[in-house]
Scaffold this motif. Sequence first.
Motif, PDB file in Angstrom:
ATOM      1  N   ILE A 107       0.890  -1.223   0.059  1.00 16.95           N
ATOM      2  CA  ILE A 107       0.212  -0.061  -0.079  1.00 16.95           C
ATOM      3  C   ILE A 107       0.779   1.234  -0.044  1.00 16.95           C
ATOM      4  CG2 ILE A 107      -1.819   1.179   1.363  1.00 16.95           C
ATOM      5  CD1 ILE A 107      -3.030  -1.308   2.273  1.00 16.95           C
ATOM      6  N   VAL A 108       0.871   2.044  -1.160  1.00 20.23           N
ATOM      7  CA  VAL A 108       1.741   3.381  -1.249  1.00 20.23           C
ATOM      8  C   VAL A 108       1.395   4.537  -0.477  1.00 20.23           C
ATOM      9  CG1 VAL A 108       2.530   4.686  -2.965  1.00 20.23           C
ATOM     10  CG2 VAL A 108       1.818   2.572  -3.665  1.00 20.23           C
ATOM     11  N   TRP A 109       2.395   5.114  -0.020  1.00 24.14           N
ATOM     12  CA  TRP A 109       2.359   6.233   0.876  1.00 24.14           C
ATOM     13  C   TRP A 109       1.192   7.216   0.608  1.00 24.14           C
ATOM     14  CZ3 TRP A 109       3.611  11.377  -0.981  1.00 24.14           C
ATOM     15  CH2 TRP A 109       4.258  11.378  -2.245  1.00 24.14           C
ATOM     16  N   THR A 110       1.026   7.306  -0.904  1.00 26.02           N
ATOM     17  CA  THR A 110       0.168   8.317  -1.346  1.00 26.02           C
ATOM     18  C   THR A 110      -1.594   7.773  -0.974  1.00 26.02           C
ATOM     19  OG1 THR A 110      -0.027   7.244  -3.578  1.00 26.02           O
ATOM     20  CG2 THR A 110       1.350   9.415  -3.219  1.00 26.02           C
ATOM     21  N   ASP A 111      -1.632   6.538  -0.732  1.00 31.89           N
ATOM     22  CA  ASP A 111      -3.102   5.952  -0.646  1.00 31.89           C
ATOM     23  C   ASP A 111      -3.886   6.382   0.496  1.00 31.89           C
ATOM     24  OD1 ASP A 111      -4.056   2.758  -1.313  1.00 31.89           O
ATOM     25  OD2 ASP A 111      -4.789   3.496   0.843  1.00 31.89           O
ATOM     26  N   THR A 112      -5.163   6.726   0.108  1.00 33.13           N
ATOM     27  CA  THR A 112      -6.167   7.498   1.183  1.00 33.13           C
ATOM     28  C   THR A 112      -7.177   6.615   1.808  1.00 33.13           C
ATOM     29  OG1 THR A 112      -7.290   8.421  -0.537  1.00 33.13           O
ATOM     30  CG2 THR A 112      -5.503   9.746   0.378  1.00 33.13           C
ATOM     31  N   ARG A 113      -7.151   5.291   1.491  1.00 33.84           N
ATOM     32  CA  ARG A 113      -8.300   4.317   2.008  1.00 33.84           C
ATOM     33  C   ARG A 113      -8.294   4.321   3.506  1.00 33.84           C
ATOM     34  NH1 ARG A 113      -5.947  -1.354   0.055  1.00 33.84           N
ATOM     35  NH2 ARG A 113      -5.206  -0.113  -1.481  1.00 33.84           N
ATOM     36  N   THR A 114      -7.271   4.837   4.259  1.00 37.96           N
ATOM     37  CA  THR A 114      -7.529   4.787   5.797  1.00 37.96           C
ATOM     38  C   THR A 114      -8.058   6.013   6.447  1.00 37.96           C
ATOM     39  OG1 THR A 114      -5.168   5.803   5.916  1.00 37.96           O
ATOM     40  CG2 THR A 114      -5.300   3.373   5.850  1.00 37.96           C
ATOM     41  N   GLN A 115      -8.686   6.908   5.533  1.00 35.13           N
ATOM     42  CA  GLN A 115      -9.068   8.121   5.919  1.00 35.13           C
ATOM     43  C   GLN A 115     -10.212   7.997   7.297  1.00 35.13           C
ATOM     44  OE1 GLN A 115     -10.517   9.959   2.285  1.00 35.13           O
ATOM     45  NE2 GLN A 115      -9.072  11.666   2.717  1.00 35.13           N
ATOM     46  N   ALA A 116     -11.060   6.997   7.215  1.00 40.00           N
ATOM     47  CA  ALA A 116     -11.975   6.826   8.179  1.00 40.00           C
ATOM     48  C   ALA A 116     -11.406   6.389   9.470  1.00 40.00           C
ATOM     49  CB  ALA A 116     -13.099   5.748   7.870  1.00 40.00           C
ATOM     50  N   LEU A 117     -10.534   5.545   9.352  1.00 38.53           N
ATOM     51  CA  LEU A 117      -9.817   4.690  10.248  1.00 38.53           C
ATOM     52  C   LEU A 117      -8.768   5.713  10.972  1.00 38.53           C
ATOM     53  CD1 LEU A 117      -8.064   1.347   9.630  1.00 38.53           C
ATOM     54  CD2 LEU A 117      -6.756   3.077  10.810  1.00 38.53           C
ATOM     55  N   VAL A 118      -8.326   6.754  10.331  1.00 41.01           N
ATOM     56  CA  VAL A 118      -7.610   7.697  10.913  1.00 41.01           C
ATOM     57  C   VAL A 118      -8.343   8.746  11.831  1.00 41.01           C
ATOM     58  CG1 VAL A 118      -6.076   9.976  10.563  1.00 41.01           C
ATOM     59  CG2 VAL A 118      -5.594   7.714   9.323  1.00 41.01           C
ATOM     60  N   ARG A 119      -9.652   8.854  11.108  1.00 42.46           N
ATOM     61  CA  ARG A 119     -10.562   9.834  11.809  1.00 42.46           C
ATOM     62  C   ARG A 119     -10.864   9.115  13.546  1.00 42.46           C
ATOM     63  NH1 ARG A 119     -12.791  11.796   7.189  1.00 42.46           N
ATOM     64  NH2 ARG A 119     -14.436   9.996   7.004  1.00 42.46           N
ATOM     65  N   LYS A 120     -11.152   7.765  13.261  1.00 42.98           N
ATOM     66  CA  LYS A 120     -11.585   7.165  14.481  1.00 42.98           C
ATOM     67  C   LYS A 120     -10.350   7.104  15.594  1.00 42.98           C
ATOM     68  CE  LYS A 120     -13.192   2.844  13.246  1.00 42.98           C
ATOM     69  NZ  LYS A 120     -13.728   1.728  12.770  1.00 42.98           N
ATOM     70  N   LEU A 121      -8.856   7.189  14.993  1.00 40.43           N
ATOM     71  CA  LEU A 121      -7.840   7.107  16.023  1.00 40.43           C
ATOM     72  C   LEU A 121      -7.563   8.423  16.648  1.00 40.43           C
ATOM     73  CD1 LEU A 121      -5.245   5.073  13.765  1.00 40.43           C
ATOM     74  CD2 LEU A 121      -6.402   4.296  15.841  1.00 40.43           C
ATOM     75  N   LYS A 122      -8.225   9.475  16.056  1.00 42.26           N
ATOM     76  CA  LYS A 122      -7.974  10.670  16.477  1.00 42.26           C
ATOM     77  C   LYS A 122      -8.919  11.036  17.523  1.00 42.26           C
ATOM     78  CE  LYS A 122      -6.525  13.545  12.466  1.00 42.26           C
ATOM     79  NZ  LYS A 122      -6.746  14.160  11.160  1.00 42.26           N
ATOM     80  N   HIS A 123     -10.074  10.267  17.854  1.00 45.92           N
ATOM     81  CA  HIS A 123     -10.853  10.371  19.059  1.00 45.92           C
ATOM     82  C   HIS A 123     -10.353   9.542  19.875  1.00 45.92           C
ATOM     83  CE1 HIS A 123     -13.350  13.063  16.856  1.00 45.92           C
ATOM     84  NE2 HIS A 123     -13.511  11.997  15.984  1.00 45.92           N
ATOM     85  N   ARG A 124      -9.556   8.558  19.834  1.00 47.26           N
ATOM     86  CA  ARG A 124      -9.043   7.763  21.053  1.00 47.26           C
ATOM     87  C   ARG A 124      -8.175   8.511  22.012  1.00 47.26           C
ATOM     88  NH1 ARG A 124      -6.320   2.407  18.896  1.00 47.26           N
ATOM     89  NH2 ARG A 124      -8.155   1.676  18.092  1.00 47.26           N
ATOM     90  N   LEU A 125      -8.602   7.997  23.252  1.00 48.65           N
ATOM     91  CA  LEU A 125      -7.777   8.794  24.362  1.00 48.65           C
ATOM     92  C   LEU A 125      -6.260   8.641  24.168  1.00 48.65           C
ATOM     93  CD1 LEU A 125      -8.560  10.137  27.021  1.00 48.65           C
ATOM     94  CD2 LEU A 125      -8.052   8.121  28.064  1.00 48.65           C
TER      95      LEU A 125
END
Length: 512
Positions: A107-125
């Motif tokens: 999975i290449v550095w430019t890939d953005t499939r993890t957008q939703a996952l990253v949003r979730k992580l931002k809310h993690r304590l």
Amino acid sequence: MGSVPEVFVGSIDQGTTSSRFLIFNKQGEPVASHQLEFKQIYPQSGWHEHDPLEIVTSVERCIDEACNQFENQGHNLDSIKAIGITNQRETTVLWDKETGEPLYNAIVWTDTRTQALVRKLKHRLGSDKLTEICGLPLSTYPSVGKLLWLLENVPKVKAAYEKGVLAFGTIDTWLVFKLNGGIKRNIFVTDPSNASRTMFMNIHTLSYDDSLLDFFRVDTEKVHLPKIVHSSDPSAYGSLNSTVLKGVPITGCLGDQSAALVGQKGFSPGLAKNTYGTGSFILYNVGDKPVISTHGLLTTVAFDFGGKNKPMYALEGSIAVAGSSVKFLVDNFGFIESSSKVSQLAETVEDNGGVTFVTAFSGLFAPYWIDDARGTIFGITAYTKRGHIARATLEATCFQTKAILVAMEKDSGHTLAELAVDGGMCNSDLTMQVQSDLVSIPVRRPAMRETTALGAAIAAGLAVDVWESIDELREVNNEGTTIFKPSISKEESATRFARWEKAVEMSKGWAN
């Protein structure tokens, strides 16, 4: 007295769209090279993948072809003392550590499939504490999101994880593993400049950090992470097991932007380089203590040469649109027939005629981070010609570079001494003069611009004493350097920059 036999260093440059192998002499000049493009895989919108096995075979073919050229020039392969690797960063490969087989495409550095996952992580304590430990903010770039996505979505990956045989690596790790012959020798390492792009490594200690691994819920009993070793090391990376250079040691490894900083000889604090590619990457050496940015920049390991040398750190800023804005004038507006002529078109006018072009085609990156900005052209009058827009397009990258350098000086407390440049856009004298005018310091453009590949060769060569020390390297690649010096006052530069900042303010909010 016989003459001292010439020595050479090989450099594997594994990029996003092609693989290359270059052979450098001790003066830092490339004497042979070969390049192969490989397949770009886009399974869905925003997804970007590579075939991990194709990456390896492309590298092996480049080595053989370049060596063929090298021998045809009358050189002896025995004179190649070592090999360095530089690579696209963050791109992630997972394989079975018992069979050595990849479990999914890279999975290449430019890939953005993890957008939703990253949003979730931002809310993690605890998400607000990550940057000060690893130097990176949560985004779709780092390798961690790619690993977590694969664990969630690919049954083969999940099964290997449960079984405890999952191996994780960035491209450098995968290449070193395969080029050494895979599981037979099982060389499983990475260097700090690459490890600092995963979000697993503590930027202060240069080792994996339990608090980071706990935050991401990564169990290191089940997923194996490569050992972090110096960027320059005589034995840690093993040696080639295939190609005509079988047996030659791999002794250096640096992520591509770090390699370009080394190739530009940015060895001491206050030196910076800008690579003007499709986008632009600016790295600024801040010395042997990491500086955590308060201005939207990343903190990264510049290089870690081991021995008496302390690891060096850099601040990094990236501009989304640089060379691609020039391509846009050619492809979308049909202003001229080729990118190389944009500079000539810009020279048909005295100045930008009051035109400012904020090239925020997909928002603005560092140091602004404005997602909802869009490309906007201000100041068009009945007098505006194509030349003015061409000039404003070239200036846009120079203004954004200035904004990043200002942020870097604020973060680091170092004043920038000079800016070293490479990449396609730096071929334009006009653009480089504008850049020097705006940043009010000299801009240094080497004649030999293969600085990324040279950086990897330097890391490798230092490990086997092709070069005795960093001091000796200051003489490398100085032939034909062009220095652009500021031709306007600092006041005039500040006035122009204030106008740009006003335009940036006005480009906000278009994507809502």
